[in-house]
Design an enzyme around this catalytic site. Structure first.
Site, PDB file in Angstrom:
ATOM      1  N   ASN A  67       0.809  -1.060  -0.093  1.00 50.17           N
ATOM      2  CA  ASN A  67      -0.050  -0.110   0.010  1.00 50.17           C
ATOM      3  C   ASN A  67       0.975   1.210   0.041  1.00 50.17           C
ATOM      4  OD1 ASN A  67      -1.595   1.972   0.496  1.00 50.17           O
ATOM      5  ND2 ASN A  67      -2.210   1.389   2.580  1.00 50.17           N
ATOM      6  N   LYS A  96       0.078   4.207  -0.439  1.00 45.58           N
ATOM      7  CA  LYS A  96      -0.804   5.409   0.277  1.00 45.58           C
ATOM      8  C   LYS A  96      -0.329   6.611  -0.383  1.00 45.58           C
ATOM      9  CE  LYS A  96      -0.017   3.123   4.912  1.00 45.58           C
ATOM     10  NZ  LYS A  96       0.218   3.161   6.311  1.00 45.58           N
ATOM     11  N   HIS A 142      -9.426   1.422   5.111  1.00 45.58           N
ATOM     12  CA  HIS A 142      -8.062   1.743   5.704  1.00 45.58           C
ATOM     13  C   HIS A 142      -8.314   2.452   6.843  1.00 45.58           C
ATOM     14  CE1 HIS A 142      -3.975   2.475   6.629  1.00 45.58           C
ATOM     15  NE2 HIS A 142      -3.530   1.524   5.778  1.00 45.58           N
ATOM     16  N   GLU A 185      -6.726   4.843   7.875  1.00 47.40           N
ATOM     17  CA  GLU A 185      -6.219   6.352   7.930  1.00 47.40           C
ATOM     18  C   GLU A 185      -7.608   6.876   7.120  1.00 47.40           C
ATOM     19  OE1 GLU A 185      -2.742   5.442   5.702  1.00 47.40           O
ATOM     20  OE2 GLU A 185      -1.742   4.889   7.585  1.00 47.40           O
ATOM     21  N   GLU A 205      -4.928  -4.669  10.590  1.00 48.60           N
ATOM     22  CA  GLU A 205      -4.119  -3.670  10.719  1.00 48.60           C
ATOM     23  C   GLU A 205      -4.256  -2.951  12.014  1.00 48.60           C
ATOM     24  OE1 GLU A 205      -2.286  -2.667   6.753  1.00 48.60           O
ATOM     25  OE2 GLU A 205      -3.987  -1.334   6.836  1.00 48.60           O
ATOM     26  N   GLY A 231       3.018   2.159  10.612  1.00 53.13           N
ATOM     27  CA  GLY A 231       3.977   3.473  10.398  1.00 53.13           C
ATOM     28  C   GLY A 231       4.932   3.703  11.647  1.00 53.13           C
ATOM     29  N   SER A 233       3.885  -2.261  10.056  1.00 47.88           N
ATOM     30  CA  SER A 233       5.163  -2.497  10.181  1.00 47.88           C
ATOM     31  C   SER A 233       5.664  -3.819   9.817  1.00 47.88           C
ATOM     32  CB  SER A 233       5.858  -2.047  11.403  1.00 47.88           C
ATOM     33  OG  SER A 233       5.183  -0.527  11.795  1.00 47.88           O
TER      34      SER A 233
END
Ligand code: 13P
Length: 254
Positions: A9, A11, A97, A99, A170, A176, A216
């Protein structure tokens, strides 16, 4: 047997030159190509280029988007439809996701509508779920993740054919941050998700759904994560920008 699904991904990262460098620089064995699915989810503006540049060079890399809108067309300024993704060569699309849930108000209900639209349009949905650190620390991981799986995915049981969809677990605190869930923590939640899917959809469908871990994931931890019985792939952020790292992740050792 669930075919491992190793997805990057990107992003909001990448560029025309990065697509070319990545595709030129990515290399895995024929055995890996035969036995695993390799996917890159790139920003919308790069998807056509990915499909065209990749087709002649690394035809085994499949491409996907990171979001979609559920309406087929019309006055929805700034949105992208399933048909548009298909035309750009998309095989799959990430939805829900964290985010997007966190910064753009995505809810289980909108994720579910997007999943249904993708299924209708023939693009594979990759539905993301995961708890925040605060939710984990207050002992609510199972409640939060099961609520997301029910609201985003299981809500369509009986009305959509959910065989073959992909679910990605996730944990938000591992994204991250360099802080990976231990393989036992990841397996515990992925196995709980499997149980929910089996219960709602029956074992034939539930056991065929691939559940990914994301957060990660990197060349150093992928082998142990992929050794877990209910982890069928990875959704990789940072490390998927580097062709050598992502190739190593896709080539995890069993
Ligand atoms: P990182 O691999 O950078 O932690 O990102 C994970 C992720 O969000 C993939 O969707």
């Amino acid at each position: 047997m669930r075919k491992p699904f190793m997805a990057g991904n990107w992003k909001m990262n990448g560029s025309i030159s990065h697509v070319k460098e990545f595709i030129d620089g990515f290399s895995v064995s024929e055995e890996v190509v035969k036995t695993r699915e390799i996917v890159i989810c790139a920003p919308f503006t790069l998807l056509s280029l990915c499909s065209e540049y990749g087709a002649g060079r690394k035809p085994y890399i499949r491409f996907g988007a990171q979001n979609v809108y559920f309406e087929p067309k019309g006055a929805f300024t700034g949105e992208i439809s399933v048909a548009m993704l298909k035309e750009a060569g998309c095989y799959c699309c990430i939805i829900g996701h964290s985010e997007r849930r966190q910064y753009f108000g995505e809810t289980d209900a909108t994720v579910n509508k997007k999943m249904n639209a993708l299924l209708d349009g023939g693009v594979l949905p990759v539905v993301c779920v995961g708890e925040t650190l605060e939710e984990r620390e207050s002992g609510r991981t199972e409640a939060v993740v099961s609520g997301q799986v029910k609201g985003s995915v299981i809500a369509s049981a009986g009305t959509k054919d959910l065989a073959g969809i992909v679910v990605a677990y996730e944990p938000v605190w591992a994204i991250g941050t360099g802080k990976t869930a231990t393989s036992a923590q990841a397996e515990e939640v992925c196995s709980m998700i499997r149980g929910l899917l089996n219960e709602a959809l029956g074992e034939t469908v539930g056991n065929g759904i691939r559940i990914l871990y994301g957060g990660s994931m990197n060349p150093a931890n992928v082998d142990e994560l992929m050794a877990q019985p209910n982890i069928d792939g990875g959704l990789v952020g940072g490390a998927s920008m580097k062709p050598a790292d992502f190739a190593r992740i896709a080539s995890y050792v069993e």
